[in-house]
Design a protein around this motif. Structure first.
Motif, PDB file in Angstrom:
ATOM      1  N   SER A 187       0.798  -1.222   0.000  1.00  0.00           N
ATOM      2  CA  SER A 187       0.000   0.000   0.000  1.00  0.00           C
ATOM      3  C   SER A 187       0.827   1.267   0.000  1.00  0.00           C
ATOM      4  O   SER A 187       0.418   2.277  -0.532  1.00  0.00           O
ATOM      5  CB  SER A 187      -0.940   0.008   1.211  1.00  0.00           C
ATOM      6  OG  SER A 187      -0.208   0.172   2.406  1.00  0.00           O
TER       7      SER A 187
ATOM      8  N   ILE B 279      -6.665   1.994  -4.166  1.00  0.00           N
ATOM      9  CA  ILE B 279      -6.996   1.929  -2.742  1.00  0.00           C
ATOM     10  C   ILE B 279      -7.851   3.123  -2.334  1.00  0.00           C
ATOM     11  O   ILE B 279      -8.837   2.994  -1.609  1.00  0.00           O
ATOM     12  CB  ILE B 279      -5.703   1.862  -1.903  1.00  0.00           C
ATOM     13  CG1 ILE B 279      -5.034   0.495  -2.111  1.00  0.00           C
ATOM     14  CG2 ILE B 279      -5.996   2.092  -0.420  1.00  0.00           C
ATOM     15  CD1 ILE B 279      -3.639   0.412  -1.531  1.00  0.00           C
TER      16      ILE B 279
ATOM     17  N   THR C 162     -11.673   4.345   3.473  1.00  0.00           N
ATOM     18  CA  THR C 162     -10.723   4.493   4.576  1.00  0.00           C
ATOM     19  C   THR C 162     -10.918   5.806   5.328  1.00  0.00           C
ATOM     20  O   THR C 162     -10.033   6.243   6.064  1.00  0.00           O
ATOM     21  CB  THR C 162      -9.276   4.411   4.049  1.00  0.00           C
ATOM     22  OG1 THR C 162      -9.059   5.464   3.094  1.00  0.00           O
ATOM     23  CG2 THR C 162      -9.011   3.076   3.382  1.00  0.00           C
TER      24      THR C 162
ATOM     25  N   GLN D 150      -7.827   0.102   5.725  1.00  0.00           N
ATOM     26  CA  GLN D 150      -7.315  -0.336   4.439  1.00  0.00           C
ATOM     27  C   GLN D 150      -6.971  -1.813   4.488  1.00  0.00           C
ATOM     28  O   GLN D 150      -7.328  -2.575   3.574  1.00  0.00           O
ATOM     29  CB  GLN D 150      -6.073   0.484   4.092  1.00  0.00           C
ATOM     30  CG  GLN D 150      -5.357   0.034   2.834  1.00  0.00           C
ATOM     31  CD  GLN D 150      -4.107   0.835   2.594  1.00  0.00           C
ATOM     32  OE1 GLN D 150      -4.143   2.051   2.520  1.00  0.00           O
ATOM     33  NE2 GLN D 150      -2.987   0.160   2.495  1.00  0.00           N
TER      34      GLN D 150
END
Length: 234
Positions: A10, A166, A172, A213
């Motif tokens: 990530s 993401i 998130t 996440q």
């Protein structure tokens, strides 16, 4: 170890530059400790490099080649050692590196299916920002990590696509209530002085965002793996 490698996925390859810059700001005792850790990690990072053009894995018909494996292996070793993970078993580390490469490729493929892209201008802008931020350390970090300017640009583009995926596909967002609850728990259970909420609020938000996440990315990766045709070649 899997959760740690998901974190590596990530944050992208720019962590190499951050680590390089951070080492210079440590005090003497921290530098000594880091030297010992790097020494241990360096011993574990001695591995049999693969021919740069030899495929090491195939994901849905797309090859991952040796130069990607060779570049990531020592970075994974160093990253894992910072979290106290055993890196002496080279076969286990090899498996983790291959899994990470496969995971990265799966996310890229999924992002492309969702129409997520980055432009050359976005990549160039990010590189210029990194050069400005890290100055002379930029070139040093690239060389130490086995990147040329061109290969880093290619890798950064992939990292930026994963980041966009993401950000756009995972929820998130952290609420003020979640931050307050996390802070209250820290104050109630920590033996150390935490400080005022305003002093640690940003760190708490980052921690909670990364936690969300991880929770959402893990099942998505498992889903992609189950549906994918994956072949490890080394």
């Amino acid at each position: 170890m899997k959760k740690i490698l998901l974190f590596l996925t990530s944050i992208g390859i720019a962590f190499v530059l951050v680590a390089c810059n951070g080492e210079e700001n440590q005090d003497t005792s921290e530098e000594n400790e880091q030297t010992e850790q790097n020494s241990d990690a360096g011993q574990a990072a001695q591995f049999d490099e693969v021919d740069p053009d030899t495929p090491v894995a195939e994901v849905n018909g797309e090859e991952i080649i040796g130069k990607e494996y060779n570049r990531l292996y020592p970075q994974v070793v160093n990253f894992l050692s910072q979290y106290g993970q055993d890196t002496s078993d080279t076969e286990a580390v090899k498996e983790q590196v291959l899994n990470e490469l496969v995971t990265q490729r799966l996310i890229i493929q999924e992002a492309e299916e969702q129409g997520i892209q980055v432009t050359d201008e976005e990549v160039t802008s990010e590189i210029e920002s990194l050069k400005e931020q890290y100055g002379e350390d930029y070139a040093t970090a690239l060389e130490a990590s086995g990147f040329t300017e061109e290969s880093f640009q290619q890798q950064l583009a992939k990292d930026m696509i994963r980041t966009k995926y993401i950000e756009t596909q995972l929820d998130t967002e952290v609420t003020d209530e979640e931050v307050q609850a996390y802070y209250d728990d820290l104050v109630a259970n920590s033996e150390q002085e935490i400080g005022e909420l305003s002093e640690v609020e940003e760190q708490i938000k980052q921690a909670l965002s990364q936690q969300k996440q991880q929770e959402q990315l893990q099942p998505k990766i498992e889903e992609l793996r189950n549906a994918a045709n994956i072949e490890l070649l080394i």
